[in-house]
Design an enzyme around this catalytic site. Structure first.
Site, PDB file in Angstrom:
ATOM      1  N   THR A  75      19.555  -4.336  76.969  1.00  0.00           N
ATOM      2  CA  THR A  75      20.599  -3.416  76.524  1.00  0.00           C
ATOM      3  C   THR A  75      20.379  -1.999  77.042  1.00  0.00           C
ATOM      4  OG1 THR A  75      21.488  -2.388  74.522  1.00  0.00           O
ATOM      5  CG2 THR A  75      19.234  -3.164  74.390  1.00  0.00           C
ATOM      6  N   ASP A  76      21.475  -1.234  77.112  1.00  0.00           N
ATOM      7  CA  ASP A  76      21.350   0.186  77.474  1.00  0.00           C
ATOM      8  C   ASP A  76      20.705   0.995  76.341  1.00  0.00           C
ATOM      9  OD1 ASP A  76      23.487   0.070  75.684  1.00  0.00           O
ATOM     10  OD2 ASP A  76      24.839   1.314  76.873  1.00  0.00           O
ATOM     11  N   GLU A  77      20.652   0.402  75.127  1.00  0.00           N
ATOM     12  CA  GLU A  77      20.132   1.157  73.978  1.00  0.00           C
ATOM     13  C   GLU A  77      18.650   1.489  74.109  1.00  0.00           C
ATOM     14  OE1 GLU A  77      21.331  -0.004  70.086  1.00  0.00           O
ATOM     15  OE2 GLU A  77      23.339  -0.556  70.736  1.00  0.00           O
TER      16      GLU A  77
ATOM     17  N   TYR B 199      16.296  -2.259  66.281  1.00  0.00           N
ATOM     18  CA  TYR B 199      16.839  -3.176  67.297  1.00  0.00           C
ATOM     19  C   TYR B 199      16.459  -2.719  68.704  1.00  0.00           C
ATOM     20  CZ  TYR B 199      20.217  -4.961  70.698  1.00  0.00           C
ATOM     21  OH  TYR B 199      20.786  -5.491  71.823  1.00  0.00           O
TER      22      TYR B 199
ATOM     23  N   LYS C 261      14.023  -4.428  71.602  1.00  0.00           N
ATOM     24  CA  LYS C 261      14.478  -4.800  72.953  1.00  0.00           C
ATOM     25  C   LYS C 261      13.654  -4.061  74.015  1.00  0.00           C
ATOM     26  CE  LYS C 261      17.609  -7.089  73.932  1.00  0.00           C
ATOM     27  NZ  LYS C 261      17.734  -8.558  74.172  1.00  0.00           N
TER      28      LYS C 261
ATOM     29  N   PRO D 221      22.178   5.486  59.919  1.00  0.00           N
ATOM     30  CA  PRO D 221      20.984   6.324  60.099  1.00  0.00           C
ATOM     31  C   PRO D 221      20.504   6.262  61.555  1.00  0.00           C
ATOM     32  CG  PRO D 221      20.690   4.736  58.284  1.00  0.00           C
ATOM     33  CD  PRO D 221      21.975   4.381  58.976  1.00  0.00           C
TER      34      PRO D 221
HETATM   35  P1  NAD Z   1      24.624 -12.735  69.357  1.00  0.00           P
HETATM   36  O1  NAD Z   1      23.979 -12.187  68.133  1.00  0.00           O
HETATM   37  O2  NAD Z   1      26.076 -13.026  69.359  1.00  0.00           O
HETATM   38  O3  NAD Z   1      23.883 -14.081  69.793  1.00  0.00           O
HETATM   39  C1  NAD Z   1      22.496 -14.238  69.745  1.00  0.00           C
HETATM   40  C2  NAD Z   1      22.190 -15.724  69.807  1.00  0.00           C
HETATM   41  O4  NAD Z   1      20.771 -15.892  69.783  1.00  0.00           O
HETATM   42  C3  NAD Z   1      22.742 -16.509  68.617  1.00  0.00           C
HETATM   43  O5  NAD Z   1      23.366 -17.692  69.082  1.00  0.00           O
HETATM   44  C4  NAD Z   1      21.504 -16.844  67.794  1.00  0.00           C
HETATM   45  O6  NAD Z   1      21.618 -18.053  67.053  1.00  0.00           O
HETATM   46  C5  NAD Z   1      20.445 -16.941  68.881  1.00  0.00           C
HETATM   47  N1  NAD Z   1      19.088 -16.705  68.388  1.00  0.00           N
HETATM   48  C6  NAD Z   1      18.656 -15.716  67.564  1.00  0.00           C
HETATM   49  N2  NAD Z   1      17.336 -15.843  67.320  1.00  0.00           N
HETATM   50  C7  NAD Z   1      16.917 -16.922  68.035  1.00  0.00           C
HETATM   51  C8  NAD Z   1      15.648 -17.556  68.219  1.00  0.00           C
HETATM   52  N3  NAD Z   1      14.546 -17.079  67.617  1.00  0.00           N
HETATM   53  N4  NAD Z   1      15.578 -18.633  69.015  1.00  0.00           N
HETATM   54  C9  NAD Z   1      16.700 -19.126  69.626  1.00  0.00           C
HETATM   55  N5  NAD Z   1      17.917 -18.589  69.469  1.00  0.00           N
HETATM   56  C10 NAD Z   1      18.032 -17.489  68.697  1.00  0.00           C
HETATM   57  O7  NAD Z   1      24.236 -11.716  70.535  1.00  0.00           O
HETATM   58  P2  NAD Z   1      25.047 -11.326  71.830  1.00  0.00           P
HETATM   59  O8  NAD Z   1      25.908 -10.175  71.530  1.00  0.00           O
HETATM   60  O9  NAD Z   1      25.596 -12.555  72.461  1.00  0.00           O
HETATM   61  O10 NAD Z   1      23.832 -10.766  72.717  1.00  0.00           O
HETATM   62  C11 NAD Z   1      23.099 -11.631  73.575  1.00  0.00           C
HETATM   63  C12 NAD Z   1      22.006 -10.825  74.246  1.00  0.00           C
HETATM   64  O11 NAD Z   1      22.580  -9.746  74.969  1.00  0.00           O
HETATM   65  C13 NAD Z   1      21.028 -10.184  73.262  1.00  0.00           C
HETATM   66  O12 NAD Z   1      19.742 -10.256  73.811  1.00  0.00           O
HETATM   67  C14 NAD Z   1      21.473  -8.724  73.169  1.00  0.00           C
HETATM   68  O13 NAD Z   1      20.386  -7.878  72.893  1.00  0.00           O
HETATM   69  C15 NAD Z   1      22.007  -8.505  74.571  1.00  0.00           C
HETATM   70  N6  NAD Z   1      23.075  -7.499  74.703  1.00  0.00           N
HETATM   71  C16 NAD Z   1      24.181  -7.544  73.898  1.00  0.00           C
HETATM   72  C17 NAD Z   1      25.211  -6.620  74.080  1.00  0.00           C
HETATM   73  C18 NAD Z   1      26.443  -6.633  73.227  1.00  0.00           C
HETATM   74  O14 NAD Z   1      27.238  -5.692  73.294  1.00  0.00           O
HETATM   75  N7  NAD Z   1      26.694  -7.648  72.421  1.00  0.00           N
HETATM   76  C19 NAD Z   1      25.081  -5.657  75.083  1.00  0.00           C
HETATM   77  C20 NAD Z   1      23.927  -5.614  75.874  1.00  0.00           C
HETATM   78  C21 NAD Z   1      22.928  -6.565  75.693  1.00  0.00           C
HETATM   79  O1  DAU Z   2      24.966  -0.818  73.826  1.00  0.00           O
HETATM   80  C1  DAU Z   2      24.723  -2.190  73.802  1.00  0.00           C
HETATM   81  C2  DAU Z   2      24.624  -2.653  72.366  1.00  0.00           C
HETATM   82  O2  DAU Z   2      25.956  -2.642  71.841  1.00  0.00           O
HETATM   83  C3  DAU Z   2      24.007  -4.039  72.219  1.00  0.00           C
HETATM   84  O3  DAU Z   2      22.681  -3.995  72.669  1.00  0.00           O
HETATM   85  C4  DAU Z   2      24.051  -4.495  70.753  1.00  0.00           C
HETATM   86  O4  DAU Z   2      23.562  -5.824  70.647  1.00  0.00           O
HETATM   87  C5  DAU Z   2      25.501  -4.455  70.286  1.00  0.00           C
HETATM   88  O5  DAU Z   2      25.564  -4.806  68.923  1.00  0.00           O
HETATM   89  C6  DAU Z   2      26.086  -3.061  70.503  1.00  0.00           C
HETATM   90  O6  DAU Z   2      25.466  -2.081  69.622  1.00  0.00           O
HETATM   91  P1  DAU Z   2      26.324  -0.963  68.876  1.00  0.00           P
HETATM   92  O7  DAU Z   2      25.567  -0.506  67.705  1.00  0.00           O
HETATM   93  O8  DAU Z   2      26.787   0.072  69.832  1.00  0.00           O
HETATM   94  O9  DAU Z   2      27.606  -1.867  68.475  1.00  0.00           O
HETATM   95  P2  DAU Z   2      28.480  -1.948  67.127  1.00  0.00           P
HETATM   96  O10 DAU Z   2      29.667  -2.785  67.447  1.00  0.00           O
HETATM   97  O11 DAU Z   2      27.664  -2.303  65.940  1.00  0.00           O
HETATM   98  O12 DAU Z   2      28.958  -0.452  66.946  1.00  0.00           O
HETATM   99  C7  DAU Z   2      29.689   0.216  67.970  1.00  0.00           C
HETATM  100  C8  DAU Z   2      29.883   1.655  67.502  1.00  0.00           C
HETATM  101  O13 DAU Z   2      30.795   1.664  66.396  1.00  0.00           O
HETATM  102  C9  DAU Z   2      28.622   2.323  67.008  1.00  0.00           C
HETATM  103  O14 DAU Z   2      28.630   3.690  67.373  1.00  0.00           O
HETATM  104  C10 DAU Z   2      28.697   2.190  65.484  1.00  0.00           C
HETATM  105  C11 DAU Z   2      30.189   2.216  65.231  1.00  0.00           C
HETATM  106  N1  DAU Z   2      30.651   1.435  64.059  1.00  0.00           N
HETATM  107  C12 DAU Z   2      30.233   0.134  63.954  1.00  0.00           C
HETATM  108  C13 DAU Z   2      30.637  -0.636  62.881  1.00  0.00           C
HETATM  109  C14 DAU Z   2      30.163  -2.072  62.752  1.00  0.00           C
HETATM  110  C15 DAU Z   2      31.527   2.006  63.139  1.00  0.00           C
HETATM  111  O15 DAU Z   2      31.921   3.173  63.271  1.00  0.00           O
HETATM  112  N2  DAU Z   2      31.943   1.225  62.090  1.00  0.00           N
HETATM  113  C16 DAU Z   2      31.505  -0.063  61.902  1.00  0.00           C
HETATM  114  O16 DAU Z   2      31.896  -0.697  60.875  1.00  0.00           O
END
Ligand code: NAD
Ligand code: DAU
Length: 352
Positions: free
Chosen positions: A133-135, A159, A163, A292
């Site tokens: 992730t970019d985070e 989180y 990562k 937070p």
């Molecule tokens: P998600 O939470 O939708 O899916 C995660 C999956 O991993 C689920 O199917 C869960 O059952 C499985 N999992 C969790 N713990 C496990 C374990 N111990 N063993 C096997 N499987 C397990 O997440 P996502 O949004 O699809 O993200 C996938 C990957 O991409 C993550 O590594 C996340 O950090 C990264 N990522 C996500 C985003 C985003 O915006 N969603 C952006 C950048 C990177």
């Molecule tokens: O940047 C990549 C990341 O993006 C991934 O690594 C994470 O897995 C993914 O969950 C996501 O993280 P964010 O925290 O940015 O995503 P989220 O959708 O939870 O929130 C997006 C933005 O919106 C963030 O600034 C928090 C805000 N937010 C989120 C929720 C759930 C709100 O304002 N209200 C809400 O109810």
């Protein structure tokens, strides 16, 4: 070619598997623990395919991973498995360390053992790709240059710290043992099959239910949004053509404040599914207590992946958000099933 995908039943992994299975000659073995975020139904359309195998299990289960590697002899491992929701990591960080750090470490170890026993051709062809992730880079101020691959790590949430730890371990396994690794650091994804704890699906579904649309703090935090299948294409390009040991930033070049994202979702919904009262969904916006340690701004510099691999996003936010909203409107049964049990408990705990 067989690819072992971990966490393939989640949001991005399921989109990736569906894309890849359309290619000739690729088989996928998906190991997923099926946590609250994992949903076998996300891949029900490919379940019967002889090119797809599902195994329920944990990436931290060394024995199971060894068994799968020996049996399927994959050419690559792509690790999507993670606890992925920042708010949950603030409430219960331990699960994030267990999977994102310890689980990843065990998966890396098993991969190294498997890789070290391959013949020279197999060793040269093998890849371990970590989806990150970019985070990990922390937070930007307005006007700061976007994150590049050389930015230092400054994670701010449990989180992102988990990562970042994983990324360091992946790097160490390449430097120390020679494991052919690749890492992608991507910005916020949105699209079909995203679990409705994340901002965009939460807002779509709350609006349709006439519930408040919770915006944390002042809503001026900025994220760089990327449509999920664009991310999947980038992962495939990095897997096929990325330079071993390198990291690649992936992003949508589409920075928006959270408030603008919420307003955009409302305006597209006003058009596609107007509310019964005729009033815009925007009236449901509610400012709630901030997260937070909330990172103010993410922005990703994608020069490297563009120049070296020729990848660019195909969708704009305008086209991607329409596809996404239409998908949630068309898949009410999926939504209903996903929003049961553990999901309801989380929403009550987080939002009251
Ligand atoms: P998600 O939470 O939708 O899916 C995660 C999956 O991993 C689920 O199917 C869960 O059952 C499985 N999992 C969790 N713990 C496990 C374990 N111990 N063993 C096997 N499987 C397990 O997440 P996502 O949004 O699809 O993200 C996938 C990957 O991409 C993550 O590594 C996340 O950090 C990264 N990522 C996500 C985003 C985003 O915006 N969603 C952006 C950048 C990177
Ligand atoms: O940047 C990549 C990341 O993006 C991934 O690594 C994470 O897995 C993914 O969950 C996501 O993280 P964010 O925290 O940015 O995503 P989220 O959708 O939870 O929130 C997006 C933005 O919106 C963030 O600034 C928090 C805000 N937010 C989120 C929720 C759930 C709100 O304002 N209200 C809400 O109810």
């Amino acid at each position: 070619m067989t690819i072992l995908v971990t966490g393939g039943s989640g949001f991005i992994g399921s989109n990736f598997i569906r894309n890849v299975l359309q290619l000739d000659g690729v088989s996928i073995v998906n190991i997923d623990k099926l946590t609250y975020a994992g949903n076998a139904e996300n891949l029900s359309d490919v379940e019967g395919s002889r090119y797809y195998t599902f195994v329920k299990g944990d990436i931290g289960d060394h024995e199971l991973i060894n068994e799968l590697l020996t049996k399927h002899q994959p050419r690559a491992i792509i690790n999507f498995a993670a606890e992925s929701h920042v708010d949950r990591s603030i409430v219960s960080p331990e699960d994030f360390i267990a999977t994102n750090v310890v689980g990843l470490f065990r998966l890396l170890n098993a991969s190294k053992d498997y890789w070290s026993k391959l013949d020279e051709t197999g060793k040269a062809a093998f890849r371990f790709l970590q989806v990150s992730t970019d985070e990990v880079y922390g937070s930007l101020e307005a006007g700061d240059p976007a994150f590049s691959e050389t930015n230092r790590f400054e994670p701010n949430s449990p989180y992102s710290a988990s990562k970042a730890s994983a990324d360091h371990l992946v790097r160490a396994y390449h430097q120390t043992y020679g494991l052919p690794t690749l890492t992608t650091n991507c910005s916020n994804n949105y699209g079909s099959f995203q679990f409705p704890e994340k901002l965009i699906p939460l807002i779509i579904l709350n609006a349709l239910d006439g519930k408040n649309l919770p915006v944390y703090g002042d809503g001026q935090q900025t994220r760089d949004w990327l449509y999920v299948t664009d991310h999947c294409d980038a992962i495939a390009d990095v897997l096929n053509r990325g330079v071993v040991g390198e990291t690649y930033n992936i992003g949508g070049e589409s920075e928006m404040t959270n408030l603008d994202v919420v307003r955009k979702v409302c305006s597209v919904l006003d058009e596609l599914r107007p509310s019964i009262s005729g009033e815009s969904y925007e009236h449901l916006i509610e400012y709630v207590t901030d997260r937070p340690g909330h990172d103010r701004r993410y922005a990703v510099d994608i020069t490297k992946v563009k120049q070296e691999l020729g990848w660019t996003p195909k969708q704009t936010f305008e086209s991607g958000i329409r596809k996404t909203i239409q998908w949630y409107l068309d898949n009410q049964e999926w939504v209903d099933r996903v929003r049961s049990g553990a999901y309801r408990e989380w929403i009550i705990k987080q939002y009251g």
